[in-house]
Design an enzyme around this catalytic site. Structure first.
Site, PDB file in Angstrom:
ATOM      1  CG  ASP A 276      -2.189   0.835   0.958  1.00  0.00           C
ATOM      2  OD1 ASP A 276      -3.216   0.624   1.608  1.00  0.00           O
ATOM      3  OD2 ASP A 276      -2.104   1.740   0.083  1.00  0.00           O
TER       4      ASP A 276
HETATM    5  C1  GLC Z   1      -4.322   4.421  -0.159  1.00  0.00           C
HETATM    6  C2  GLC Z   1      -5.212   3.249   0.230  1.00  0.00           C
HETATM    7  C3  GLC Z   1      -5.336   2.211  -0.839  1.00  0.00           C
HETATM    8  C4  GLC Z   1      -5.255   2.904  -2.181  1.00  0.00           C
HETATM    9  C5  GLC Z   1      -3.828   3.387  -2.331  1.00  0.00           C
HETATM   10  C6  GLC Z   1      -3.620   4.141  -3.648  1.00  0.00           C
HETATM   11  O1  GLC Z   1      -3.598   4.858   0.946  1.00  0.00           O
HETATM   12  O2  GLC Z   1      -4.953   2.576   1.441  1.00  0.00           O
HETATM   13  O3  GLC Z   1      -6.571   1.532  -0.633  1.00  0.00           O
HETATM   14  O4  GLC Z   1      -5.590   2.003  -3.215  1.00  0.00           O
HETATM   15  O5  GLC Z   1      -3.433   4.214  -1.249  1.00  0.00           O
HETATM   16  O6  GLC Z   1      -4.351   5.321  -3.636  1.00  0.00           O
END
Ligand code: GLC
Length: 743
Positions: A276
């Site tokens: 993430d």
């Molecule tokens: C965010 C979220 C994730 C998302 C990613 C890209 O922090 O936790 O669900 O897809 O970053 O935006």
């Protein structure tokens, strides 16, 4: 000349129909040519591409510094970046564009929690396919959805993105989204890779605070939080995304238990794992890595193939390979999975294309309206106040959520246009004519505490036959990092409701929110209550159809609604405890002696049951369920049992009903929940019509993890319900006999 033409044609044909074996050969050949920097570039995903693309980013693309971008620029930027990658970099490896297309792209569907309230996998799949079609038109290859995190905590802002509290429902609906996004093949036009996230346990964040620690015993992890992800693997999800949280003290981006033992070895997942957003580097904050280098080493060793945004991989893995702290084999394995995804998506065979833009289509808005309609949950309907009677001539539309396009769409909306949203107000005005609608927002937004417009609202209510009161949460109050310690209606909304109710005009409250809220006082003063979640682009027409009786509401709650925040976590599939309380057991009158019968698992100050239970939702008609019956009294290994019930529409209107199958294992070596959802079926019945609904259960459906973490089905007695929700219905009993000799 002819020979060259033939060769080109045959190569093109081969490219277009690359079979897995061909892809593996092409990956081998490419890997052999790649430098270590180019490999680390493929393992790196950036968010730094804006409109217009900075010259530095263009240069980095030429150098192979990035394999993927997320939420990057505009369609023309993605097209230009791809052209540079393919035509101006040394190896011409195409870029992979990821984006949070969570519940729609240009056409916005209800938030996932709202979609879950429709209990309709087929419709959800169609919505995801439209989102994929729109996103792929504008150069998106990969969405970071579905979020498969089960959660029992409405304080958590991301409950809006979840599919609710139940692993079975989450697994069915999440798999439907994956099928919708990915289709039968990632090479199909109009399809994009999905992403099973956030692996795992993120929805159990302590105290509902986002990113907080999660402590989950392994049997609960395997029975509640992991099953939707295992369903996603079975549905063919292309990548996984790791979670931010530490699971039992180990950050999810550095855990070999989850990423290697469970995901790769037990489930056989062969796709890409992406971290993430900076979750690799955050392992330093967690106190799990001494610095970026150790974070990189732990993540790549655990099995994170691609690092999202933070740059620990590109900055440290060369040295870690040189020091033999990380094997080049693990680097190659990660790059192979990334290249395979790009081949599967057809990116190597796609010609460089100019940017295109989405044209909104009627079919998209039609599905958005249908899904929003089916997501609406009727919680109260006293004296048939709904649907609105033809005698209702004058309607007051009051509240901060009546005409707020951005709020109505909910969180995670990047590519939609507020002007394309049809709000409840505009739909009602179009239907009834502005002359019959008296509109007063009364509050500037959901957090507004000013009473300046209250008098105008009160006058509008007094001059009307009915009030439609649209309350709830602004979009910004839900979603990532937006947890709330209280679940009441924000601002002065409760006061507004009290003033409007005091006028005596019948009041129908419609709540648009990203989570379950506590609103008993408002519900008590309302003749009708409809829960609309954040319903998306077509929330207005959907509400209009239900309010006017064009269609009967059929939504069912995918999550328990607490009476008070103090009850959280609250969920239907709880254990019985040794001292179960009885519904209605409440309070001990002041001065009363200690009541020996009162030593039960209850509260003194609120009924311990939910305000509205999981699976609950009313209709404009009534449905009667027969007592369920079982095809056999005894289930044995290798056999199955069918549980059936008749459902009759005993009302005067056609309606759809979601019949739910629950089971209970009455006695086991580990205490089992009082109910577990094991099936559901959405049926449509005309007045007087009756239908038999049947579900088949196998011993595997009755299994659980025992103290030794073995998946077992133990002999004994079971209950089964076919019911309208998790708190009602009659049951049938049957036995499971484990061995062949009769006991
Ligand atoms: C965010 C979220 C994730 C998302 C990613 C890209 O922090 O936790 O669900 O897809 O970053 O935006």
């Amino acid at each position: 000349m002819f020979g060259q033409l033939f060769l080109t044609l045959s190569m093109t044909l081969a490219l277009q129909t690359s079979l897995p074996a061909d892809i593996e050969k092409r990956i081998d050949a490419l890997l052999a040519r790649m430098t270590l920097e180019e490999k680390l570039g493929q393992m790196s995903q950036a968010t730094s591409m804006r409109n217009p693309i900075a010259e530095e980013i263009k240069q980095q693309i030429r150098q192979g510094r990035w394999g993927s971008f997320l939420n990057a620029g505009l369609p023309e930027d993605r097209a230009e970046a791809q052209r540079i990658a393919i035509q101006e970099s040394r190896l011409g490896i195409p870029l992979l564009f990821g984006r949070d297309v969570i519940h729609g792209y240009r056409t916005v569907f209800p938030i996932p929690l709202g979609q879950a309230a429709a209990w309709n996998p087929g419709l959800i799949e169609r919505a995801a396919a439209i989102a994929a079609r729109e996103a792929s038109t504008e150069g998106v290859h990969w969405t970071f959805a579905p979020m498969l995190d089960v959660t029992r905590d409405p304080r958590w802002g991301r409950v809006a993105e979840s599919l609710g509290e139940d692993p079975y429902l989450t697994g069915r609906l999440g798999s439907a989204m994956i099928r919708g996004f990915q289709g039968g093949s990632l090479r199909e036009a109009g399809r994009i890779a999905a992403c099973a996230k956030h692996f795992a346990g993120y929805g159990a964040a302590e105290a509902g605070r986002d990113y907080n620690s999660t402590v989950i015993p392994e049997n609960q992890l395997r029975e509640v939080y992991l099953p939707p992800f295992q369903d996603a693997v079975a549905a063919g999800v292309a990548p996984f995304m790791t979670a931010f949280n530490a699971l039992n003290g180990v950050p999810a981006s550095g855990t070999r238990f989850l990423l290697d033992r469970i995901l790769r070895k037990e489930w056989g997942f062969t796709g890409v794992v992406v971290s993430d957003y900076e979750s690799v580097l955050e392992m330093v904050q967690h106190g799990f890595a001494a610095g970026p280098a150790e974070a990189a080493q732990k993540a790549v060793t655990a099995g994170v193939d691609m690092e999202m945004v933070s740059t620990t991989y590109f900055d440290n893995l060369r040295r870690l390979v040189e020091k033999q702290n990380v094997s080049i084999a693990s680097i190659d394995a990660a790059v192979r999975r990334i290249l395979r995804l790009k081949y599967q998506l057809g990116l190597f065979d796609a010609p460089v294309r100019p940017a295109a833009s989405v044209q909104t289509a009627n079919d998209a808005r039609g599905i958005a309206k249908e899904l929003a309609t089916q997501s609406l949950v009727l919680l109260k309907n006293d004296n048939g106040v709904l649907p609105l009677s033809p005698s209702v001539k004058r309607i007051a539309v009051i509240g901060p959520l009546a005409n707020s396009p951005v709020d109505q769409m909910g969180s995670w909306v990047m590519d939609a246009r507020p002007e394309e949203v049809e709000t409840p107000l505009t739909s009602l005005q179009r239907k009834f004519g502005a002359g019959r609608i008296r509109y007063v927002a009364a509050l500037r937004n959901s957090r507004d505490t000013s009473r300046e417009q209250f008098n105008a609202a009160i006058e509008a209510a007094k001059a009307s036959d009915v009030v439609l009161l649209l309350l709830g949460e602004e979009q910004i109050l839900s979603g990532e990092a937006h947890s709330r310690a209280f679940l009441n209606l924000p601002g002065a909304q409760e006061e507004l409701a009290a003033e409007i109710a005091a006028t005596g005009t019948p009041m129908v409250t419609i709540i648009l929110a990203g989570r379950p809220l506590t609103f008993q006082n408002v519900a008590a003063k309302s003749a009708g209550v409809l829960y609309a979640w954040h319903p998306g682009t077509m929330g207005g027409p959907a509400l209009l159809d239900v309010l006017t009786g064009g269609v009967s509401p059929s939504g069912k709650l995918p999550i328990s609604f607490p009476r008070a925040v103090g009850q959280i976590p609250i969920y239907y599939s709880h254990l019985n405890t040794g001292r179960p309380a009885s519904p209605g057991e409440l309070g001990i009158p002041l001065g009363s002696p200690v009541n020996p019968e009162g030593f039960t698992s209850k509260y003194l100050d609120v009924d311990f049951t939910p305000e509205y239970p999981f699976g609950f939702g009313l209709s404009y008609t009534t449905f009667e369920y027969s007592k369920p019956r079982a095809s056999t009294a005894e289930l044995t290994p290798g056999s199955s049992i069918t549980v059936s019930a008749e459902i009759a529409n005993t009302g005067k209107r056609a309606g759809e009903e979601v019949a739910q199958l629950y089971i209970r294992d009455l006695v086991a070596s580990v205490a089992r929940p009082v109910r577990e959802l094991k099936g559901f079926s959405r049926i449509r019945l005309n007045p007087g019509e009756k239908r038999t609904v049947s579900f088949t259960l196998t011993p595997r459906d009755l299994s659980f993890y025992n103290e030794s973490m073995e998946l077992v089905t133990e002999p004994g007695e079971f209950q089964a319900w076919i019911a309208p929700d998790s708190a009602s219905g009659s049951d049938v009993r049957f036995r499971f006999r484990a061995n062949t000799n009769r006991q």
